[in-house]
Design an enzyme around this catalytic site. Structure first.
Site, short mmCIF file in Angstrom:
data_model
loop_
_atom_site.label_atom_id
_atom_site.label_comp_id
_atom_site.label_asym_id
_atom_site.label_seq_id
_atom_site.Cartn_x
_atom_site.Cartn_y
_atom_site.Cartn_z
N GLU A 177 -1.59 1.47 -5.79
CA GLU A 177 -2.94 1.25 -5.26
C GLU A 177 -3.58 2.60 -4.95
OE1 GLU A 177 -4.89 -2.12 -2.42
OE2 GLU A 177 -3.57 -0.69 -1.42
N GLU B 180 -0.44 -6.90 5.89
CA GLU B 180 -0.37 -5.46 5.64
C GLU B 180 -1.01 -4.66 6.76
OE1 GLU B 180 -1.76 -2.19 2.26
OE2 GLU B 180 -2.82 -4.10 2.44
#
Length: 262
Positions: free
Chosen positions: A240, A143
């Site tokens: 998130e 990521e």
């Protein structure tokens, strides 16, 4: 239709961690993700998932000494043996919980660090991890993360992430595209997704810049969710974000999608 996974590390902080599974299910989520499960027995997490009809969409491999500020070790030379132990530990939790996506955090590049050596370490570690986990049907994710949230993080752009993915060359290595981080670093979210869609294995969202619900800020998430659906994205979208107030009270944005979660 998009399937949303509640991030239990950030959402439902009103509850103890193991009680967050039930709270997320009660609000209509059918998937969950979180940062790290290792403080709880894998069997207990698996039981909470089963009891609430939830899918474990994602969690992170051990990140090194998180309390001391480490944010992954996959790109840190000299930590290869520790990284491999972390892959094995995460893999055991993944098998117990039915999770098929594990995020390998790269780590922070110290000032003056040899980035070429870090990249070579990163590539070798990711290739090893992907090969270790492939027989169990597990995908490894990397990521890009913005430097405002994690100063010095080794991986920050979509282009770099996909170049590393291609260099590793393992089919079960994908990129975790967090639209929050991508907007801060690069923007042009839809076109970047379209360019790299085949290599994207998970998506995450949060409002920009405050990292609250995806219904306020500079990103039009309602538009992006419709486009992802039209483009055939079939994975999870991880929520998130840090709720502005109570988690359940802030789920107005989710109402239009709730009926499509099963």
């Amino acid at each position: 239709m998009p399937r949303f996974a509640a991030n239990l590390s950030m959402m439902y902080g009103e509850h103890e961690f193991l009680d967050r599974f039930g709270a997320a299910a009660a609000d209509g989520f059918t998937g969950v993700e979180f940062l790290f499960p290792y403080a709880w027995p894998a069997a207990e997490i698996a039981a909470r998932l089963r009891a609430n009809g939830l899918t474990q969409a994602l969690f992170n491999m051990p990140p090194g000494d998180f309390d001391a500020g480490e944010r992954g070790i996959a790109a840190l030379p000299g930590r290869e043996a520790e990284f491999e132990q972390g892959v094995r530990r995460a893999g055991a939790y993944a098998l117990a919980t039915g999770c098929t996506r594990l995020h390998a955090m790269a780590g922070i590049a110290a000032p003056g660090a040899d980035r070429s050596a870090m990249r070579a370490t990163y590539v070798a570690n990711l290739r090893r991890a992907a090969r270790m986990l492939a027989p169990d049907g597990i995908t490894v994710l990397i990521e890009p993360i913005n430097h405002r949230d994690i100063p010095g993080y080794f991986l920050s752009t979509q282009a770099d992430a996909h170049a590393i993915r291609e260099e590793v060359g393992e089919p079960n290595l994908k990129v975790q595209m967090d639209f929050y981080h991508c907007q801060i670093v690069e923007g042009d979210l839809l076109r970047r997704y379209e360019k790299h869609a085949a290599g994207v294995g998970h998506i995450q969202v949060a409002g920009v810049p405050e990292r609250h619900e995806p219904d306020l800020g500079e990103v039009n998430y309602a538009y992006l969710f419709e486009k992802l659906d039209a483009l055939g994205y079939a994975g999870w979208i991880g929520c998130e974000y840090r709720p502005r107030a109570g988690t359940s009270a802030g789920l107005g944005w989710f109402a239009r999608w709730k009926d499509f979660q099963r």
